[in-house]
Enzyme design. Structure first.
Site, PDB file in Angstrom:
ATOM      1  N   ARG A 105      27.191  47.685  49.647  1.00 15.24           N
ATOM      2  CA  ARG A 105      28.353  47.274  48.859  1.00 15.24           C
ATOM      3  C   ARG A 105      29.623  47.842  49.475  1.00 15.24           C
ATOM      4  O   ARG A 105      29.616  48.982  49.979  1.00 15.24           O
ATOM      5  CB  ARG A 105      28.167  47.832  47.449  1.00 15.24           C
ATOM      6  N   THR A 381      29.619  34.376  46.830  1.00 13.77           N
ATOM      7  CA  THR A 381      28.422  35.113  47.116  1.00 13.77           C
ATOM      8  C   THR A 381      27.339  34.169  47.591  1.00 13.77           C
ATOM      9  O   THR A 381      27.412  32.982  47.311  1.00 13.77           O
ATOM     10  CB  THR A 381      28.036  35.803  45.789  1.00 13.77           C
ATOM     11  N   GLY A 473      28.763  35.393  40.276  1.00  9.78           N
ATOM     12  CA  GLY A 473      29.558  36.391  39.557  1.00  9.78           C
ATOM     13  C   GLY A 473      28.768  36.958  38.393  1.00  9.78           C
ATOM     14  O   GLY A 473      27.603  37.324  38.521  1.00  9.78           O
TER      15      GLY A 473
HETATM   16  O1  DON Z   1      29.327  41.617  43.109  1.00 11.71           O
HETATM   17  C1  DON Z   1      29.594  40.802  42.233  1.00 11.71           C
HETATM   18  O2  DON Z   1      29.091  40.817  41.127  1.00 11.71           O
HETATM   19  C2  DON Z   1      30.566  39.674  42.552  1.00 11.71           C
HETATM   20  N1  DON Z   1      31.476  40.087  43.593  1.00 11.71           N
HETATM   21  C3  DON Z   1      29.799  38.442  42.925  1.00 11.71           C
HETATM   22  C4  DON Z   1      30.698  37.251  43.152  1.00 11.71           C
HETATM   23  C5  DON Z   1      29.991  35.943  43.116  1.00 11.71           C
HETATM   24  O3  DON Z   1      28.824  35.855  42.872  1.00 11.71           O
HETATM   25  C6  DON Z   1      30.843  34.745  43.363  1.00 11.71           C
HETATM   26  N2  DON Z   1      30.054  33.575  43.565  1.00 11.71           N
HETATM   27  N3  DON Z   1      29.602  32.686  43.179  1.00 11.71           N
END
Ligand code: DON
Length: 574
Positions: A105, A381, A473
């Site tokens: 991360r 993501t 997200g």
């Molecule tokens: O780490 C997280 O929870 C977010 N930065 C994830 C972002 C995400 O999944 C965007 N996509 N669809």
């Protein structure tokens, strides 16, 4: 050796998704894509060229770690919206019986401060934690992917990086998904001349079907192949990151890049419906939310309720309402106000389960978060899943956070920087990009890791292994949970489990998000009568999953919401 490779051409996938969306709750059309099947290894990811990179490495005798890294690096080329070198991620690995997780991360830069996204009145500065390099955390992917290979890989490092270099140097075909993504985010990409020069030369994004070459990224990957992580985290590339960030008001320094370290952590482990599950610990809330979901559902005897009826959906919503309320307490493991052990403790789950009523929704503002007192009486993501022919597995989710991260391509390095800083609680009480209200434990601080929802997970029962996860997200843990429940509670085939329509709830806002046709009209009405407010969304996650019997058949399934690509090595590699 035969290869089966199912590529979801975007038109076909869109047509399939359209068909799925026309169907009543949970019913799957006979024409849905079949999972790919074989016994020499399996890869599912968000892009055909990336899945093919993973398969190529498996065919060359690589193991699941080699294939996962090759797939992730190919995604860094062909899926710039999410795949990355300038972001971070998590991996859950199972090699033999040994289960580990790797946390790569992003961290807050050394110069980060708690109130860096607030103005003098203490108000959130719009966009500050999302657009431009001030939004960027210290990238974890270069050191993380290198570390994963170093610890678990089998092939020489350069062989694992080679497919990505080829794609960047010789070119790859721009698919409709990428062309549309660039068009949609052209304001962000056009804002930085460095980015526009790469992705929108002459002010235009590439056409679907055209060939795209990324020479700067190819050179970065060649250096990475030759010298490993230090080629990016030190020397001229790290200096280029600092220069680009500085030019646009960022605080990311070369020293931050050099100081970054990935961390091996113990997974969140629990048993659910007769399966062993290993998922991501803090700084992701994902494993805790998944563990609370399964633990509460078992206590509520969820499996005995009618599959697509209001009772099951109601209980899922009530469980998530509580798991996401507890998420407010979570943050970097060094500052988190609650731990996985506390939030998954039997007495806490018992107490939570006791307070869930079948007939009526609880109002989210009435849900008490875990506290030490209560606890002692008694959570853009891309995800990839890989198994090799020996049954070793890697579940990996990586992210830039928003689509195309903060929008800035580092000149001289060719990769986009993330906007992961928005995953911190940047302004007290204010929702982030995903509507999540977050707590003090997740405030900005130098070197801290921002709380994530990413939920790469491996579940197994005997020799049967499922590798699963999702982007999305705040929706990630719930997308992952629903597909896992389809498999381990209801016995769906892998592709069917992935295809089925899904719902989402995250405590605040107190709304149930529904994919089209997930609920029959009667079920929707029954939920409204119990006090739930429903809100349509276009998609809940994008689950690319593989499943296999160790020493037996393996399957790979891509999510038609993507679309992605699923492929297998048909017979064992000799
Ligand atoms: O780490 C997280 O929870 C977010 N930065 C994830 C972002 C995400 O999944 C965007 N996509 N669809």
């Amino acid at each position: 050796m035969q290869i089966v490779f199912l590529m979801a051409k975007s038109r076909r996938a869109a047509a399939l998704l359209f068909l799925l969306l026309l169907l009543p709750s949970g019913v799957i059309d006979a024409a849905h894509p079949e999972a790919a099947r074989g016994s020499g290894g399996a890869v599912a990811s968000a892009a055909p060229a990336a899945t093919e990179a993973g398969l190529e490495v498996l065919r060359a005798g690589g193991n699941a770690a080699d294939a996962a890294v090759a797939t992730a690096l190919a995604l860094a080329v062909v899926r710039p919206r999410a795949g990355n070198l300038g972001g971070g991620g998590f991996a859950v690995t199972r090699f033999g019986s040994e289960v580990k997780t790797l946390d790569f991360r992003e961290t807050a830069p050394a110069e980060a401060t708690r109130d860096m996204y607030l103005d003098e009145q203490g108000e959130q500065r719009p966009g500050a934690s999302l657009i431009g390099p001030l939004a960027a955390g210290v990238p974890g992917s270069p050191a993380g992917l290198y570390e994963l290979h170093k610890k678990l890989g089998r092939l020489p490092w350069a062989e694992v990086v080679a497919p990505a270099i080829r794609l960047a140097r010789d070119g790859f075909t721009v698919d409709r998904r990428l062309a549309n993504g660039i068009e949609k985010d052209s304001d962000l990409l056009g804002r930085f001349p460095e980015t526009a020069a790469v992705w929108m030369p002459g002010g235009q994004g590439p056409e679907a079907g055209s060939t795209m070459r990324l020479p700067e990224l190819a050179a970065t990957l060649e250096a990475y192949a030759a010298r490993g992580a230090p080629a990016i985290t030190e020397g001229p590339i790290a200096a280029a990151v600092e220069l680009a960030a500085h030019r646009h008001g960022g605080i990311l320094r070369a020293a931050d890049m050099a100081a970054y370290r990935p961390v091996w952590r113990e997974p969140v482990r629990f048993e659910a419906f007769g399966w062993q599950v290993a998922s991501m610990p803090l700084p992701s809330a994902g494993g805790i939310i998944l563990g609370q979901t399964c633990g509460l559902l078992e206590r509520l005897e969820w499996a005995k309720f009618s599959r697509f009826g209001a009772d099951r959906y109601h209980l899922l919503i009530e469980v998530w309402r509580r798991a996401y309320a507890d998420r407010v307490l979570l943050g970097d493991p060094r500052t988190s106000l609650a731990s996985a052990a506390q939030l998954l403790a039997g007495d806490w789950l018992d107490l939570r389960a006791e307070r869930i009523r079948l007939a009526k929704a609880t109002r989210s503002d009435r849900v008490r978060k875990w506290s030490r007192d209560l606890g002692t009486q008694s959570q853009e993501t891309t995800h990839l899943s890989v198994m090799d022919g020996e049954g070793n597995a890697v579940s990996m989710t990586t992210t830039l956070n928003g689509a195309f991260g903060c929008g800035l391509v580092v000149p001289g390095a060719g990769f986009l920087l993330n906007n992961e800083m928005d995953d911190f609680a940047t302004a007290p009480g204010k929702p982030n990009l995903y509507g999540l209200i977050q707590g003090e434990a997740n405030s900005v601080g130098p070197g801290k890791r921002m709380l994530s929802s990413m939920t790469p997970t491996i579940a197994w029962r005997g020799e049967d292994v499922i590798v699963i996860g999702s982007p999305g997200g705040s929706k990630i843990p719930n997308a992952t949970a629903q597909v896992l429940l389809n498999l381990i509670v209801d016995g769906d085939e892998l592709q069917t489990a992935v295809d089925r329509a899904r719902i989402h709830h995250q405590w605040m806002p107190d709304l149930v998000f529904t994919e089209a046709h997930v609920l029959s009209p009667e079920t929707a009405k029954a939920l409204e009568r119990r006090g739930h407010e429903l809100r349509a969304v276009s998609g809940v996650g994008e689950v690319h999953s593989v499943r296999g019997e160790i020493g037996g058949e393996m399957q790979a399934a891509q999510d038609p919401r993507g679309p992605g690509a699923a492929g297998v090595v048909h017979t064992a590699v000799d």
